[in-house]
Write an enzyme that holds these catalytic residues in place. Sequence first.
Site, short mmCIF file in Angstrom:
data_model
loop_
_atom_site.label_atom_id
_atom_site.label_comp_id
_atom_site.label_asym_id
_atom_site.label_seq_id
_atom_site.Cartn_x
_atom_site.Cartn_y
_atom_site.Cartn_z
N GLU A 140 60.13 -25.31 69.87
CA GLU A 140 60.08 -25.72 71.30
C GLU A 140 59.30 -26.76 71.48
OE1 GLU A 140 59.11 -22.04 73.57
OE2 GLU A 140 58.59 -23.42 75.25
N LYS A 146 54.20 -14.06 76.49
CA LYS A 146 55.20 -15.24 75.48
C LYS A 146 54.33 -16.62 75.36
CE LYS A 146 58.78 -17.99 74.48
NZ LYS A 146 58.78 -19.56 74.75
N ASP A 181 53.22 -13.03 58.34
CA ASP A 181 54.18 -12.19 58.86
C ASP A 181 54.18 -12.12 60.27
OD1 ASP A 181 55.93 -10.05 59.46
OD2 ASP A 181 55.15 -8.65 57.99
N HIS A 239 57.76 -31.15 80.68
CA HIS A 239 58.77 -31.06 79.79
C HIS A 239 59.67 -32.33 79.85
CE1 HIS A 239 59.30 -26.99 77.86
NE2 HIS A 239 59.02 -26.40 78.99
C1 MEV Z 1 57.35 -21.18 77.68
O1 MEV Z 1 57.54 -20.99 76.54
C2 MEV Z 1 56.23 -20.25 78.07
C3 MEV Z 1 55.90 -20.11 79.51
O2 MEV Z 1 56.82 -19.37 80.29
C4 MEV Z 1 54.35 -19.26 79.52
C5 MEV Z 1 54.17 -18.86 80.99
O3 MEV Z 1 54.93 -18.58 81.80
O4 MEV Z 1 53.21 -18.48 80.89
C6 MEV Z 1 55.45 -21.38 80.30
#
Ligand code: MEV
Length: 452
Positions: free
Chosen positions: A107, A288, A304, A402
Amino acid sequence: MIKLNSYLEAPSLLILGLKMSQQHLEKSSRISGFYKLPLEERLKIVAAWANLTEEEIKLLSNFGNLDRKLAESMIENVIGAMSYPFAVAVNFRINAKDYLVPMVIEEPSVVAAASNAARMLREANNGDGIRADASKQIMIGQVHLMKVPSPRTAVFEILRRKEEILDLANSTNETLVKLGGGAKDLEVRLIETRRGPCIAVNLLVDVIDAMGANTVDTMAEAVAPYLEKITGGEARLRIVSNYAIYRLARAWVRIDPEHIGGKEIAEKIADASAIAEADVFRAVTHNKGIMNGIIAVALATAQDHRAIEAGAHAYASRNGVYKPLSIWDIDSQGYLVGVLELPLQVGTVGGAVKTHPIAQIALKILGVKTAKELAEVMAAVGLAQNFAALRALVTTGIQAGHMKLHARNLAIAAGAQGELIDIIAEEMIKEGKISYGKAVELLKKYQKEIAK
Ligand code: MEV
């Protein structure tokens, strides 16, 4: 390289299960003995199955920096290899020590965001950077017993024989015991399943620098017959638990808002954290973002990562509701405080960490020898990654970063160098035209101006 001109030239047609039926070929994925075939044969079969082109076959057969024989010894049915970018996040200061952090991820922006956050967080905790601490490396090995005639008394019987059970477990790994590790304790729970009562025995094993799944699996299998004997039950499962609640890693920062863009940004980051605490949909994405950093380091060091993910998300739900793994708030002196806690089951010895040469190089770059320190670095990276995401979200939004990166990459691809990279990227963003063609056009324009 494997040359394959037509289906009919594939020598393994019969094994493949490509059967000629009247006028057409019928495909079957039932391929007996596929694993026994040499790699080339397996690749031919797949190439015929998927109509792969010569070019595709060539790409798939490129093992890059992973020795082909090694790849074949790592997993089964190998037909090729796949490379991911290996990057290094800079600026990390953790527990007053500087680190370059290897990250493998597909990513964009993650590595840049981690480096950027690490730069700001260097000033945290009075200049010591991010603080992190990992507990002892305790893994859990489980035995589940069913059909126990008298489960309540059996629980006490197991507890009475605790030392014998631990000795039996430790007899499987003298080296670990000599190093000071091994099975240290056990817990017994009587649980109700829809198929009747079950005794869950958790062996708590100090695995020191190993991830430890193999170690505790062996121990669980070794003690199971004895547990069956003393309880009269039947051992159903004898396996590691990836809910590694005794192997926690923590990272925290306390930072003057001036170092991260001011009080207002700090307040908004605290708001974002509060939202994640109150809204499970947000909590999952919040976590995430944390895992973006942690898993990238896990991949670079051949951990792992499925175990890490499974353990982390279970931990996020430990009180029955899924919550963020980190919390951000403002303390009584106006400092922004961020804390993260999660189970991290990682190793610096054994498994793919040992066999994959790139993982060894990653550990060398990181300058880390122990699983404890690796877990501390990973927790710190997770917290920095989370900080980067929240800061971006409450300020410019995530897309701006981005786009900037994307525009810069296009400028570089077009051939821009030095200051021109940012000039071209910014102009493309300003005009709202971000493309390779535009980058080339702008580069030509600036090169002409410079030449004048
Ligand atoms: C993107 O890979 C991760 C985010 O969505 C995490 C977040 O929203 O805190 C930017």
